[in-house]
Each structure stands twice: as structure tokens, then as C-alpha cells.
Design a protein around this motif. Structure first.
Motif, PDB file in Angstrom:
ATOM      1  N   ARG A  18       5.015  -6.802   2.157  1.00  0.00           N
ATOM      2  CA  ARG A  18       4.498  -5.865   1.978  1.00  0.00           C
ATOM      3  C   ARG A  18       4.662  -4.422   1.018  1.00  0.00           C
ATOM      4  O   ARG A  18       6.218  -4.831   1.123  1.00  0.00           O
ATOM      5  CB  ARG A  18       4.314  -5.174   3.965  1.00  0.00           C
ATOM      6  N   TYR A  19       3.722  -4.631   0.729  1.00  0.00           N
ATOM      7  CA  TYR A  19       3.700  -3.442  -0.291  1.00  0.00           C
ATOM      8  C   TYR A  19       2.896  -2.590  -0.509  1.00  0.00           C
ATOM      9  O   TYR A  19       1.429  -3.067  -0.007  1.00  0.00           O
ATOM     10  CB  TYR A  19       3.321  -4.097  -1.787  1.00  0.00           C
TER      11      TYR A  19
ATOM     12  N   ILE B 213     -10.780  -4.531   4.004  1.00  0.00           N
ATOM     13  CA  ILE B 213      -9.864  -6.061   4.180  1.00  0.00           C
ATOM     14  C   ILE B 213     -10.054  -6.763   3.128  1.00  0.00           C
ATOM     15  O   ILE B 213     -11.852  -7.404   3.331  1.00  0.00           O
ATOM     16  CB  ILE B 213      -9.524  -6.793   5.866  1.00  0.00           C
ATOM     17  N   ILE B 214      -9.100  -6.898   1.880  1.00  0.00           N
ATOM     18  CA  ILE B 214     -10.042  -8.300   0.903  1.00  0.00           C
ATOM     19  C   ILE B 214      -8.781  -9.781   1.410  1.00  0.00           C
ATOM     20  O   ILE B 214      -7.504  -9.749   0.953  1.00  0.00           O
ATOM     21  CB  ILE B 214      -9.845  -7.799  -0.121  1.00  0.00           C
TER      22      ILE B 214
ATOM     23  N   VAL C 168      -4.180  -9.399   9.627  1.00  0.00           N
ATOM     24  CA  VAL C 168      -5.107  -8.599   9.231  1.00  0.00           C
ATOM     25  C   VAL C 168      -5.449  -6.972  10.720  1.00  0.00           C
ATOM     26  O   VAL C 168      -4.794  -5.957   9.760  1.00  0.00           O
ATOM     27  CB  VAL C 168      -6.613  -8.856   9.656  1.00  0.00           C
ATOM     28  N   LYS C 169      -4.493  -8.026  11.720  1.00  0.00           N
ATOM     29  CA  LYS C 169      -4.369  -6.389  12.598  1.00  0.00           C
ATOM     30  C   LYS C 169      -3.133  -5.305  12.604  1.00  0.00           C
ATOM     31  O   LYS C 169      -3.717  -4.490  12.508  1.00  0.00           O
ATOM     32  CB  LYS C 169      -4.696  -7.397  14.119  1.00  0.00           C
TER      33      LYS C 169
ATOM     34  N   LEU D 212      -0.696  -7.870   1.419  1.00  0.00           N
ATOM     35  CA  LEU D 212       0.352  -8.377   2.989  1.00  0.00           C
ATOM     36  C   LEU D 212       0.287 -10.071   2.773  1.00  0.00           C
ATOM     37  O   LEU D 212      -0.876 -10.121   2.402  1.00  0.00           O
ATOM     38  CB  LEU D 212      -0.208  -7.978   4.359  1.00  0.00           C
ATOM     39  N   LEU D 213       1.503 -10.314   3.068  1.00  0.00           N
ATOM     40  CA  LEU D 213       0.921 -11.818   2.544  1.00  0.00           C
ATOM     41  C   LEU D 213       1.316 -13.036   4.276  1.00  0.00           C
ATOM     42  O   LEU D 213       1.882 -12.148   4.414  1.00  0.00           O
ATOM     43  CB  LEU D 213       3.374 -12.411   1.898  1.00  0.00           C
TER      44      LEU D 213
END
Length: 277
Positions: free
Chosen positions: A195-196, A36-37, A25-26, A113-114
Motif C-alpha cells: 500500500r503506497y 479507481i484505475i 477496491v472497497k 494497492l496491490l
């Protein structure tokens, strides 16, 4: 990550003194993302609770004069960043998970973001931030990739490129994504990292994407369809990845971040040296 993940979401397993999900998250926040979802399910309410404010805990820390700990608790999520969660009621693949956020994302561009993968750029400009800037400048979707050994390409999604392999920190147009190609048949040695940065229009593509590998809705299938109508680029990362979805990668992440911890780093390095001694 069993048996630890039997009762604790694996995203909540600690990397030194913070759960893995906080690092991710950061990373998004440092890239300039303000919304952020979290895509979760009923067994992962601990993630939502972690990012919520706990007034009782903060009052106790303040009353006891534990100001350093209080600051750390309050610093989990900046005040100008919003966080919500949506439920994925059935585990039908990464593409399905992303599509669950469609009502919130709408037509806006977004990043995926995984949380299994941590990325550390060790003081360099962060890769995700560069990807966001490249998307804003070019309009081309950005897919983070890193080179893997030729004998391991069958374990990853591998990208095909229009031109040569980009140097770290640069992007180049993609022509295809091949899921786990046979060794010797891969179009490159660049694997998709997790990351996309994608345009909002891919949500419509995902809504029409049939189930693919593993009988799941695959994000890579939707990206392949996106490439037929819009540019997609492979971004060669500069940082280092840690796969916290398996025990070895998780331990490697702990060693790495513990050795660089501002309070524990020196002590940890001494312990490591003693163990290797």
C-alpha cells in the motif's frame, strides 16, 4: 495459485462470497478515493466485467423479488465512484504497471494497492485512510510497512529509517528501501506491505527508471529516487494482512473473513471448531 488461476484471474478468486479484488477496491473507496484505475491485461477482462453493470441480472433479481441479492449486486461499486482500466501489454514489473496509469493520473497524488494483499483493520480507523490524511497534511509519500521476523527479511523489501521504529498508526522518515537484504544485514525488520500513497511526480521518475531486479522496472527503485528530492515516510500499519498470492495466505483470508461474515459467521465458527475438535 495454479491451477485455479489458469483460466480465472487470481484477483477474481472468491473470499467467501466476493472476489478478492472487491475487498481491495472497497478499501480504497473507504479511504475517500473516488477514481479507481485497474491496471490489467487481455487475460483479465473478467475483472472489468465484474465491476460493470449487468442490467439483465438486475432485472431478473428484481422480477423475482430477490431484493437482498439485488442490493448486494448494486453495492459492488458506489454510484459516486468511477472505475476505468488501462492495459499493461507486457509484464515488466510493478513500476511499469504503475506507469501505465500515468496518462490518467497526471500530476495528481495517488494510491497504489496491490490486489494480492488484503488488509483488515477489524473496526479500527483504516490504515489506508490514515495514510491519505498524513500525505495531505505533510506532503510526504507514505509507504505501509509491517514487522517481519528477522530470519525472513530476505523475502521482502525492507525499509531503512531516519529515526526509531514508529508505533502502529504512526509514520517516520525513510532513508532507503533495500530489496531482499541478507539475513543479518537488513536495516530494520519493517517490510513493505503493498500500500503506497505517492505524489504524481513519481510518474516522471518511473519514466526514467531503468530495469532493475528481475530485469523489471521496480517501484522501489523509483521511490529511492524520490527520496533524493522529497520526503518519504514509512507508515506502521495497525491492521492485519493476508497474502492471497499463495494458497496458505488465501485460505487464511477465507477463514478470517468467513468467521466474521454477518450471515455465515456463527455457522462457520461452529464448523471450524468441529474440524479442530
Amino acid at each position: 495459485m495454479l491451477p485455479a488461476s489458469k483460466s480465472i484471474p487470481k484477483e477474481m478468486l472468491p473470499i467467501v462470497d466476493r472476489p478478492a479484488i472487491e475487498y481491495v477496491v472497497k478499501e480504497a473507496v473507504r479511504a475517500g478515493i473516488k477514481e479507481i484505475i485497474l491496471v490489467t491485461h487481455s487475460a483479465k477482462t473478467a475483472i472489468e466485467d465484474y465491476f460493470d453493470t449487468q442490467f439483465e441480472l438486475e432485472e431478473q433479481l428484481e422480477a423475482k423479488g430477490k431484493n437482498t441479492l439485488l442490493a448486494q449486486v448494486r453495492d459492488i461499486l458506489p454510484h459516486d465512484v468511477s472505475l476505468i482500466s488501462v492495459r499493461q501489454h507486457r509484464a515488466l514489473g510493478l513500476g511499469h504497471a504503475v506507469a501505465c496509469a500515468a496518462p490518467v493520473v497526471g500530476d495528481a497524488p495517488f494510491a497504489v494497492l496491490l490486489p494480492d494483499v488484503l488488509v483488515d483493520c477489524d473496526g479500527l480507523d483504516e490504515d489506508l485512510g490514515i495514510m491519505v490524511e498524513r500525505y495531505q497534511a505533510s506532503g510526504a509519500a507514505q509507504i505501509m510497512v509491517e514487522e517481519v521476523p528477522a530470519e525472513r527479511v530476505d523475502q521482502y523489501g525492507i525499509v531503512a529509517l531516519k529515526g526509531g521504529v514508529p508505533v502502529p498508526g504512526e509514520s517516520t522518515p525513510m532513508t532507503a528501501v533495500v530489496e531482499k537484504p541478507a539475513v543479518g544485514e537488513a536495516p530494520s525488520q519493517l517490510s513493505v506491505v503493498g500500500r503506497y500513497v505517492l505524489p504524481g511526480e513519481i510518474m516522471g521518475i518511473l519514466a526514467e527508471t531503468p530495469r532493475g531486479a528481475g530485469n523489471e522496472i521496480q517501484l522501489t527503485d523509483a521511490i529511492a529516487s524520490l527520496m533524493e528530492r522529497a520526503p518519504v515516510e514509512a507508515y506502521a500499519m495497525r491492521g492485519r494482512t493476508f497474502d492471497c498470492g499463495n494458497k496458505a495466505g488465501y485460505l487464511q483470508a477465507i477463514f478470517h473473513f468467513a468467521a466474521r461474515h454477518p450471515e455465515l459467521g456463527e455457522q462457520v465458527r461452529e464448523m471450524m471448531a468441529a474440524e479442530l475438535g
